[in-house]
Design an enzyme around this catalytic site. Structure first.
Site, PDB file in Angstrom:
ATOM      1  N   LYS A  22       0.698  -1.314   0.031  1.00 17.11           N
ATOM      2  CA  LYS A  22      -0.184   0.176   0.267  1.00 17.11           C
ATOM      3  C   LYS A  22       0.927   1.022  -0.065  1.00 17.11           C
ATOM      4  O   LYS A  22       0.365   1.535  -0.498  1.00 17.11           O
ATOM      5  CB  LYS A  22      -1.482   0.695   0.936  1.00 17.11           C
ATOM      6  CG  LYS A  22      -1.761   1.303   1.414  1.00 17.11           C
ATOM      7  CD  LYS A  22      -2.516   1.222   2.485  1.00 17.11           C
ATOM      8  CE  LYS A  22      -0.915   1.460   3.929  1.00 17.11           C
ATOM      9  NZ  LYS A  22      -1.292   2.867   4.631  1.00 17.11           N
ATOM     10  N   ASN A  23       2.029   1.007   1.085  1.00 16.56           N
ATOM     11  CA  ASN A  23       2.412   1.951   0.978  1.00 16.56           C
ATOM     12  C   ASN A  23       3.644   2.754  -0.808  1.00 16.56           C
ATOM     13  O   ASN A  23       4.473   3.418  -0.120  1.00 16.56           O
ATOM     14  CB  ASN A  23       3.065   2.306   2.084  1.00 16.56           C
ATOM     15  CG  ASN A  23       2.982   2.956   3.712  1.00 16.56           C
ATOM     16  OD1 ASN A  23       1.204   2.985   3.194  1.00 16.56           O
ATOM     17  ND2 ASN A  23       2.951   2.413   4.683  1.00 16.56           N
ATOM     18  N   CYS A 126      -4.386  13.536  13.069  1.00 14.02           N
ATOM     19  CA  CYS A 126      -4.535  12.449  13.403  1.00 14.02           C
ATOM     20  C   CYS A 126      -4.766  11.191  14.668  1.00 14.02           C
ATOM     21  O   CYS A 126      -4.037  11.988  15.687  1.00 14.02           O
ATOM     22  CB  CYS A 126      -3.209  11.936  12.096  1.00 14.02           C
ATOM     23  SG  CYS A 126      -2.386  10.290  12.345  1.00 14.02           S
ATOM     24  N   ARG A 131       1.859  14.750  13.914  1.00 10.73           N
ATOM     25  CA  ARG A 131       2.164  14.426  12.096  1.00 10.73           C
ATOM     26  C   ARG A 131       2.326  16.053  11.509  1.00 10.73           C
ATOM     27  O   ARG A 131       1.282  16.277  10.202  1.00 10.73           O
ATOM     28  CB  ARG A 131       1.409  13.636  11.881  1.00 10.73           C
ATOM     29  CG  ARG A 131       1.560  12.242  12.413  1.00 10.73           C
ATOM     30  CD  ARG A 131       1.241  10.779  11.932  1.00 10.73           C
ATOM     31  NE  ARG A 131       1.617   9.945  10.351  1.00 10.73           N
ATOM     32  CZ  ARG A 131       1.257   8.979   9.649  1.00 10.73           C
ATOM     33  NH1 ARG A 131      -0.489   8.838  10.209  1.00 10.73           N
ATOM     34  NH2 ARG A 131       0.998   8.599   9.360  1.00 10.73           N
ATOM     35  N   ASP A 316       5.143   0.383  11.756  1.00 13.65           N
ATOM     36  CA  ASP A 316       4.342  -0.523  11.513  1.00 13.65           C
ATOM     37  C   ASP A 316       3.964  -2.051  11.817  1.00 13.65           C
ATOM     38  O   ASP A 316       2.475  -2.545  11.675  1.00 13.65           O
ATOM     39  CB  ASP A 316       3.934  -0.361   9.515  1.00 13.65           C
ATOM     40  CG  ASP A 316       3.862   1.932   9.682  1.00 13.65           C
ATOM     41  OD1 ASP A 316       3.285   2.377  10.437  1.00 13.65           O
ATOM     42  OD2 ASP A 316       3.774   1.701   8.344  1.00 13.65           O
ATOM     43  N   ARG A 408      -8.581  -0.160   4.851  1.00 13.72           N
ATOM     44  CA  ARG A 408      -7.687   1.056   4.650  1.00 13.72           C
ATOM     45  C   ARG A 408      -6.300   0.119   3.682  1.00 13.72           C
ATOM     46  O   ARG A 408      -5.680   0.653   3.044  1.00 13.72           O
ATOM     47  CB  ARG A 408      -7.833   2.206   5.715  1.00 13.72           C
ATOM     48  CG  ARG A 408      -8.972   2.702   5.125  1.00 13.72           C
ATOM     49  CD  ARG A 408      -8.390   3.806   6.685  1.00 13.72           C
ATOM     50  NE  ARG A 408      -7.773   4.333   6.436  1.00 13.72           N
ATOM     51  CZ  ARG A 408      -6.900   5.882   6.981  1.00 13.72           C
ATOM     52  NH1 ARG A 408      -6.617   5.419   7.872  1.00 13.72           N
ATOM     53  NH2 ARG A 408      -5.376   5.941   5.939  1.00 13.72           N
TER      54      ARG A 408
HETATM   55  C1  UD1 Z   1       4.727   6.885   6.467  1.00 15.22           C
HETATM   56  C2  UD1 Z   1       4.158   5.476   6.536  1.00 15.22           C
HETATM   57  C3  UD1 Z   1       3.635   5.312   7.589  1.00 15.22           C
HETATM   58  C4  UD1 Z   1       4.624   4.820   8.393  1.00 15.22           C
HETATM   59  C5  UD1 Z   1       5.695   6.404   8.576  1.00 15.22           C
HETATM   60  C6  UD1 Z   1       6.988   5.546   9.500  1.00 15.22           C
HETATM   61  C7  UD1 Z   1       3.089   5.758   4.020  1.00 15.22           C
HETATM   62  C8  UD1 Z   1       1.748   5.661   3.237  1.00 15.22           C
HETATM   63  N1  UD1 Z   1       2.780   5.887   5.715  1.00 15.22           N
HETATM   64  O1  UD1 Z   1       4.116   7.690   6.925  1.00 15.22           O
HETATM   65  O2  UD1 Z   1       2.589   3.688   7.209  1.00 15.22           O
HETATM   66  O3  UD1 Z   1       4.172   4.826   9.965  1.00 15.22           O
HETATM   67  O4  UD1 Z   1       5.791   6.327   7.515  1.00 15.22           O
HETATM   68  O5  UD1 Z   1       7.474   4.707   8.305  1.00 15.22           O
HETATM   69  O6  UD1 Z   1       4.079   5.280   3.029  1.00 15.22           O
HETATM   70  N2  UD1 Z   1       7.128  14.422  10.387  1.00 15.22           N
HETATM   71  C9  UD1 Z   1       7.671  15.642  10.225  1.00 15.22           C
HETATM   72  N3  UD1 Z   1       7.024  17.080   9.901  1.00 15.22           N
HETATM   73  C10 UD1 Z   1       7.106  16.401   8.622  1.00 15.22           C
HETATM   74  C11 UD1 Z   1       7.018  15.318   8.807  1.00 15.22           C
HETATM   75  C12 UD1 Z   1       7.461  14.091   9.344  1.00 15.22           C
HETATM   76  O7  UD1 Z   1       7.762  15.885  12.424  1.00 15.22           O
HETATM   77  O8  UD1 Z   1       6.930  17.373   7.558  1.00 15.22           O
HETATM   78  C13 UD1 Z   1       7.404  13.009  11.995  1.00 15.22           C
HETATM   79  C14 UD1 Z   1       6.168  13.029  12.146  1.00 15.22           C
HETATM   80  O9  UD1 Z   1       5.988  13.527  12.801  1.00 15.22           O
HETATM   81  C15 UD1 Z   1       6.733  11.263  12.364  1.00 15.22           C
HETATM   82  C16 UD1 Z   1       8.302  11.018  12.009  1.00 15.22           C
HETATM   83  O10 UD1 Z   1       8.394  12.883  11.015  1.00 15.22           O
HETATM   84  O11 UD1 Z   1       7.239  11.521  13.874  1.00 15.22           O
HETATM   85  C17 UD1 Z   1       8.126  10.168  10.975  1.00 15.22           C
HETATM   86  O12 UD1 Z   1       6.723  10.595  10.126  1.00 15.22           O
HETATM   87  P1  UD1 Z   1       7.025   9.887   8.083  1.00 15.22           P
HETATM   88  O13 UD1 Z   1       7.863   8.982   8.304  1.00 15.22           O
HETATM   89  O14 UD1 Z   1       7.036  11.430   7.505  1.00 15.22           O
HETATM   90  O15 UD1 Z   1       5.618   9.278   8.236  1.00 15.22           O
HETATM   91  P2  UD1 Z   1       4.461   9.261   7.368  1.00 15.22           P
HETATM   92  O16 UD1 Z   1       5.198   9.669   6.023  1.00 15.22           O
HETATM   93  O17 UD1 Z   1       3.567  10.230   7.543  1.00 15.22           O
END
Ligand code: UD1
Length: 429
Positions: A22-23, A126, A131, A316, A408
């Site tokens: 999915k990701n 969320c 996030r 995850d 989902r």
């Molecule tokens: C993706 C995955 C999710 C997985 C996560 C971490 C998809 C659709 N989702 O989510 O299943 O759990 O990676 O492996 O692929 N952060 C910031 N600022 C930002 C962006 C992120 O501080 O601009 C922080 C987030 O709050 C979190 C950490 O970085 O603490 C990791 O988040 P991120 O890797 O971005 O997760 P997602 O891409 O949302």
């Protein structure tokens, strides 16, 4: 609302086909915004999130068509999606859409790169923490974007198109890496992404972008060097297998005991999780067709684990590991370092009899002799499936409410498990 009823205590035996990730499928679908040509994606899992994203992309002008799906009793072949964004008709991604699926925020980079402008809603709250999206915006600014936030929307402009830049991420973010990578593929000149996420799904997207005409060095490493193309072309790409689904079923088999081959799974995508399973005493074997997981009934050894970006133990799979350790022969410690507030499953596992203490980002799980079925409720995708694992082990009947979370992210979950002997059924209505 649908519920899932499980009567626990059955061992799992047989074969479970692993779906496309999915990701990876989500950002790959978003990559279709970068080209007027057709992008064909094979092995796309049939999931609520995939179908919702197709609807969101349609708003921007992406036509999508799905080939007929073929499913049989032992063989499952994912869907083939054809996506064509000949003309981008709208560069606005409204709140109603982005708030329903966070990953749809990733349209920002591609829309900006292709159209020089985009207006994308902030994703909003969320269930698993705040996030933020600061890293996404930082990366796009480094590539020449002007960004304002107004009334909950990111208003981004790059009138002359995006240009290459050097982005050093202060923290690893999968989403920010996707957003920047997709944008860089169509930006003028070279972009360097440092401390980029190394998750295999990022590599899968990069490989697809290469097929579309971008030049990318360092795929699979934390430094990606991207030469943007003036125009990207169509491509045919097959989505890599879902490592989280793989790990989830591996833990389900570890929990119930039995012998299951996870067909099409790739061990290199989840080495740390498989090593963790080996430490618990479970047999893990790479085979020609996938990964074989077996446990003959010996007690599970407890483990100490910390979630980390790839190649570390994935956040995850944290909830699923906790469900597994709930009946281990000793005390395990699991520390969640990626997301705050990703312990919503703890209260529900406790309803089934698990003994779990929380201190900040750390959970201490004292293995109990057995779990007992109960009514439980899930708050997010991974938490729901941890309750499925616990339900498969628990004595008696477990009913899981709010099943839409599972839909989902897990394709044919009940079918895949029941074919291996689980007593699991969906109650509709
Ligand atoms: C993706 C995955 C999710 C997985 C996560 C971490 C998809 C659709 N989702 O989510 O299943 O759990 O990676 O492996 O692929 N952060 C910031 N600022 C930002 C962006 C992120 O501080 O601009 C922080 C987030 O709050 C979190 C950490 O970085 O603490 C990791 O988040 P991120 O890797 O971005 O997760 P997602 O891409 O949302």
């Amino acid at each position: 609302m649908d519920r899932i009823k499980i009567t626990g205590g059955q061992r799992l035996n047989g074969t479970i086909p692993i779906s496309g990730a999915k990701n990876a499928a989500l950002p790959l679908m978003i990559a279709s915004l970068l080209t007027p040509d057709r992008l064909t994606l094979k092995n796309v899992p049939n999931l609520a999130d995939v179908n919702l994203l197709a609807r969101i992309l349609r708003n921007h002008g992406v036509d999508s068509a799905v080939d007929g799906k073929r499913a049989g009793p032992s063989q499952y072949i994912g869907e083939t999606f054809h996506l064509s964004a000949r003309d981008i008709v709208d560069t606005v991604a409204p709140y109603e859409m982005v708030s329903r699926m966070r990953a749809s925020f990733w349209v920002l980079g591609p829309l900006l790169a292709r159209c020089g402008q985009a207006r994308v809603s902030l994703p909003g709250g969320c269930a698993i923490g705040t996030r933020p999206v600061d890293l996404h915006l930082m990366a796009l600014k480094e590539m020449g974007a002007e960004i304002d936030i107004e009334a909950g929307y990111v208003i981004a402009k790059a009138p002359g198109g995006l240009r290459g830049g050097r982005v050093v991420f202060p923290k690893v973010s999968v989403g920010a890496t996707h957003n920047a990578l997709l944008a860089a593929a169509l930006a003028r000149g070279e972009t360097v992404l440092e401390n980029a996420a190394r998750e295999p799904e990022v590599g899968d997207v990069a490989n697809c972008l290469v097929k579309m005409g971008a030049q990318i060095e360092g795929i699979g490493t934390s430094t990606l060097r991207i030469q943007g193309a003036n125009r990207l072309e169509g491509a045919v790409h097959s989505v890599l297998p879902d490592r989280i689904e793989t790990g989830t079923f591996a833990m389900a088999v570890a929990a119930t005991g039995g012998d299951v081959t996870l067909e099409g799974a790739r061990a290199d995508l989840l080495k740390t999780a498989l090593d963790t399973l080996r430490k618990t005493g479970v047999e893990v074997q790479e085979t020609n067709s996938g990964i074989r997981i077996a446990r003959n009934g010996a007690a599970l050894e407890p483990v100490d684990v910390e979630t980390q970006p790839f190649p570390g133990f994935p956040t995850d799979l944290q909830a699923q590991l906790m469900a597994l350790m709930a009946t281990a022969g000793g005390t395990s410690v699991i520390r969640e370092t990626i997301f705050e507030n990703r312990f919503m499953h703890v209260q529900e596992l406790a309803r089934l009899g698990a003994d779990i203490r929380l201190h900040g980002d750390t959970a201490t799980i004292k293995g109990v002799k057995g779990l007992t079925g109960a009514q439980v409720m899930a708050t997010d995708l991974r938490a729901s499936v941890s309750l499925v694992i616990a339900g498969l082990v628990a004595d008696g009947e477990t009913t899981i409410n709010r099943v839409y979370h599972l839909d989902r992210g897990f394709e044919q979950l009940e079918q895949k498990l029941s074919r291996c002997g689980a007593q699991i059924e969906r109650l509709t209505g």
